[in-house]
Design an enzyme around this catalytic site. Structure first.
Site, PDB file in Angstrom:
ATOM      1  N   ASP A 177       7.672   2.150  10.174  1.00 61.47           N
ATOM      2  CA  ASP A 177       6.394   1.428  10.171  1.00 61.47           C
ATOM      3  C   ASP A 177       5.650   1.523  11.496  1.00 61.47           C
ATOM      4  O   ASP A 177       5.542   0.564  12.259  1.00 61.47           O
ATOM      5  CB  ASP A 177       6.587  -0.036   9.738  1.00 61.47           C
ATOM      6  CG  ASP A 177       6.579  -0.158   8.221  1.00 61.47           C
ATOM      7  OD1 ASP A 177       6.586   0.894   7.550  1.00 61.47           O
ATOM      8  OD2 ASP A 177       6.559  -1.280   7.710  1.00 61.47           O
ATOM      9  N   ASP A 191      10.394  -7.230   8.677  1.00 65.89           N
ATOM     10  CA  ASP A 191      10.093  -6.318   7.567  1.00 65.89           C
ATOM     11  C   ASP A 191       9.844  -4.902   8.079  1.00 65.89           C
ATOM     12  O   ASP A 191       9.736  -3.969   7.282  1.00 65.89           O
ATOM     13  CB  ASP A 191       8.878  -6.809   6.764  1.00 65.89           C
ATOM     14  CG  ASP A 191       7.665  -7.057   7.644  1.00 65.89           C
ATOM     15  OD1 ASP A 191       7.785  -7.813   8.613  1.00 65.89           O
ATOM     16  OD2 ASP A 191       6.601  -6.473   7.375  1.00 65.89           O
ATOM     17  N   ARG A 235       0.843  -1.210   0.000  1.00 68.81           N
ATOM     18  CA  ARG A 235       0.000   0.000   0.000  1.00 68.81           C
ATOM     19  C   ARG A 235       0.868   1.245   0.000  1.00 68.81           C
ATOM     20  O   ARG A 235       0.500   2.282   0.552  1.00 68.81           O
ATOM     21  CB  ARG A 235      -0.911   0.010   1.219  1.00 68.81           C
ATOM     22  CG  ARG A 235      -0.111  -0.158   2.467  1.00 68.81           C
ATOM     23  CD  ARG A 235      -0.795   0.190   3.703  1.00 68.81           C
ATOM     24  NE  ARG A 235      -0.009  -0.409   4.775  1.00 68.81           N
ATOM     25  CZ  ARG A 235      -0.244  -0.277   6.043  1.00 68.81           C
ATOM     26  NH1 ARG A 235      -1.249   0.439   6.436  1.00 68.81           N
ATOM     27  NH2 ARG A 235       0.531  -0.842   6.918  1.00 68.81           N
TER      28      ARG A 235
HETATM   29  P1  AMP Z   1       2.687  -3.689   8.107  1.00 62.03           P
HETATM   30  O1  AMP Z   1       1.870  -4.335   9.153  1.00 62.03           O
HETATM   31  O2  AMP Z   1       2.338  -2.266   7.853  1.00 62.03           O
HETATM   32  O3  AMP Z   1       4.147  -3.871   8.316  1.00 62.03           O
HETATM   33  O4  AMP Z   1       2.327  -4.454   6.763  1.00 62.03           O
HETATM   34  C1  AMP Z   1       2.654  -5.816   6.524  1.00 62.03           C
HETATM   35  C2  AMP Z   1       2.459  -6.136   5.080  1.00 62.03           C
HETATM   36  O5  AMP Z   1       1.091  -6.011   4.717  1.00 62.03           O
HETATM   37  C3  AMP Z   1       3.214  -5.225   4.114  1.00 62.03           C
HETATM   38  O6  AMP Z   1       3.630  -5.989   3.022  1.00 62.03           O
HETATM   39  C4  AMP Z   1       2.163  -4.215   3.714  1.00 62.03           C
HETATM   40  O7  AMP Z   1       2.447  -3.630   2.483  1.00 62.03           O
HETATM   41  C5  AMP Z   1       0.919  -5.088   3.657  1.00 62.03           C
HETATM   42  N1  AMP Z   1      -0.303  -4.302   3.862  1.00 62.03           N
HETATM   43  C6  AMP Z   1      -0.714  -3.721   5.006  1.00 62.03           C
HETATM   44  N2  AMP Z   1      -1.884  -3.096   4.829  1.00 62.03           N
HETATM   45  C7  AMP Z   1      -2.245  -3.265   3.539  1.00 62.03           C
HETATM   46  C8  AMP Z   1      -3.354  -2.856   2.737  1.00 62.03           C
HETATM   47  N3  AMP Z   1      -4.348  -2.125   3.222  1.00 62.03           N
HETATM   48  N4  AMP Z   1      -3.349  -3.240   1.441  1.00 62.03           N
HETATM   49  C9  AMP Z   1      -2.363  -3.958   0.924  1.00 62.03           C
HETATM   50  N5  AMP Z   1      -1.298  -4.388   1.622  1.00 62.03           N
HETATM   51  C10 AMP Z   1      -1.225  -4.045   2.915  1.00 62.03           C
HETATM   52 MG    MG Z   2       5.565  -2.927   7.511  1.00 62.71          MG
END
Ligand code: AMP
Ligand code: MG
Length: 490
Positions: free
Chosen positions: A258, A248, A89
């Site tokens: 993040d 990540d 995203r």
């Molecule tokens: P995060 O929890 O922000 O570290 O996200 C973990 C993974 O989920 C990453 O690859 C993000 O890009 C993906 N991700 C989180 N929210 C979304 C969303 N609304 N749409 C698509 N991918 C998402």
């Molecule tokens: Mg992330």
């Protein structure tokens, strides 16, 4: 005017990313915009806050000539390896060189689907966007390395979460968005050539002195380990809980990155967890140093193929680098605690003095931030001011004994009491982004009212300066204000 982007990451091999097209926001409007940061980046603020700027920050217009990309990465999420994550995203518009000559990524977060979105919509809701804006800027003002927020815009479109919420896009600025998980991505694919390319890129961009080391990748690993150890020590000193320390979400440059269900601890307790998704408390406040080490061992493993041609030797190099972590963390942590306690010189008993204090703070459920702010103002000699501290710690306790020990320790130093107090007030913040205040700001903003969020950001912009009219922001939450859970809201 516009922003002249460079796209060095997009010039890397195609395995590193997928091209992305931000979704144009139907009816964008500004929620927040960061003039100081725009100036640091050499971006004309007047232009940025104009309709043309808004169009760029909301995906409506593409920057001319820029290659917009979503980066590929993998990662361990709550300990489980996921070989393909990536910017699901987020879209990297490109890089600019800031006023210090440092290359900075400019990324839109919440700008729609990419090749890595899996089941997600690629969008973001106003709450998480504003939370990241507020908390990352507060971290910066606290002097802690972090990605920053250039702008938050409403898209004029609702996103479906548990309910329909106003959609928003954050413009994030980072030293880079390369993560431990970026290295894992290539390691898992046994793509050694890309692993090398990535390591060389990171050395050139973040750790140029490693280029001349006898083992440049070993030196890189050591450098990343040191920066992370120092970063996490800094988190511990302000009670910051990242909340999702997945590999990540660990930046190779050593910035906090993040911001999801992150939070600042009010009442001291190492077991504190706010994140609603962290049921097991893996990422509790007190676990962060150990998790940092775990994540870095994953990085070390991912680098093994390039640390040495001989596999046994590569393991030795990795182990030697990882061995640095405990002492690097400990020395940063002890430096931090001495500053918090007002101690200018090192003494072997300082750690014990600190640990003894933390025991009192957790036993008595004392507000971490308020305690150190108040301690900063207490004269070396016992007196009426002690009551301010006693009121925080509550009675009856053995805390008085600790105070005696602290004073004895202060008396072993030659620094004047005024100097000591000034130094303490410069490291023990008055204002942190307390959960209940952040939640209130987000709640109001969701209803279309930014007044409280703006006021909160004004307070957090000078965390070490107590100002009249902001007394409420100093205080721990009242029992009815305590927030138990934070959500990442993705
Ligand atoms: P995060 O929890 O922000 O570290 O996200 C973990 C993974 O989920 C990453 O690859 C993000 O890009 C993906 N991700 C989180 N929210 C979304 C969303 N609304 N749409 C698509 N991918 C998402
Ligand atoms: Mg992330």
């Amino acid at each position: 005017m516009t922003i002249q982007f460079d796209n060095s990451y997009a010039r890397l091999p195609s395995a590193f990313y997928a091209e992305a097209t931000p979704a144009p926001a139907p009816e964008p409007s500004f929620l927040a915009i960061n003039e100081d940061l725009a100036n640091e980046l050499g971006i004309d603020f007047e232009w940025l806050s104009s309709e043309a700027g808004l169009d760029l920050l909301s995906g409506k217009t593409r920057p001319e000539g820029a290659t917009i990309i979503a980066a590929a990465y993998a990662g361990h999420q709550f300990g489980n390896f996921v070989p393909q994550l990536g910017d699901g995203r987020a879209a990297l518009l490109g890089e600019v060189i800031d006023f210090n000559g440092i290359r900075k990524d400019i990324q839109l977060k919440g700008s729609g689907r990419t090749a890595f979105s899996r089941g997600g919509d690629g969008k973001a809701a106003i709450g998480p966007v504003l939370r990241e804006y507020i908390v990352s800027e507060a971290m910066h003002k606290l002097g802690i390395p972090t990605t920053r927020a250039l702008a938050a815009v409403l898209t004029g479109e609702d996103v479906a979460r548990e309910t329909l919420l106003p959609g928003a896009v954050l413009t994030r600025v980072a030293a880079s968005h390369i993560r431990v998980g970026t290295f894992q991505f290539f390691y898992a694919r046994e793509d050694i050539s890309s692993l090398k390319t990535l390591a060389d890129y990171v050395i050139e961009r973040h750790y140029p002195s490693c280029a001349s080391a006898s083992n440049r990748y070993g030196a890189l690993l050591e450098s990343v380990i040191k920066r992370q150890a120092e970063l996490i020590a800094q988190w511990m000193m302000v009670g910051f809980i990242h909340g999702v320390m997945n590999t990540d979400n660990m930046s190779i440059s050593g910035e906090t990155i993040d911001y999801g269900p992150c939070a600042f601890m009010d009442f001291f307790d190492p077991k504190t967890v706010y994140s609603a998704i962290d049921q097991m408390g893996r990422y509790a406040y007190g676990n962060q140093p150990g998790i940092g080490q775990w994540n870095l061992s994953v990085l070390a493993q991912s680098l093994l193929p390039i640390l040495d041609e001989d596999a046994d030797k590569a393991v030795e190099v990795a182990k030697a680098a990882l061995d640095i972590y405990p002492s690097a963390f400990q020395s940063a942590y002890e430096k931090g605690l001495r500053a918090k306690l007002g101690l200018a010189v090192e003494d072997a008993g300082d750690l014990a003095l600190w640990q003894d204090l933390l025991k009192h703070l957790s036993d008595q459920e004392v507000d971490f931030t308020q305690f150190f702010r108040t301690l900063s103002k207490i004269p070396k000699e016992a007196g009426a001011e002690d009551e301010m501290l006693q009121a925080l710690v509550g009675g009856p306790s053995m805390f008085g004994m600790w105070l005696l020990a602290w004073r004895a320790r202060l008396n072993s130093e030659t620094r004047s009491d005024a100097e000591r107090q000034t130094a303490m007030l410069a490291v023990n913040p008055a204002y942190i982004p307390r959960n209940h205040l952040v939640e209130e700001a987000l709640e109001q903003a969701e209803k279309g009212n930014m007044a409280f969020a703006d006021k909160l950001m004004e307070v957090l912009a000078e965390p070490f300066e107590e100002r009249q009219g902001f007394e409420r922001y100093l205080l721990a939450p009242k029992p009815e204000e305590v927030i138990q859970n934070t959500f990442c809201g993705t």
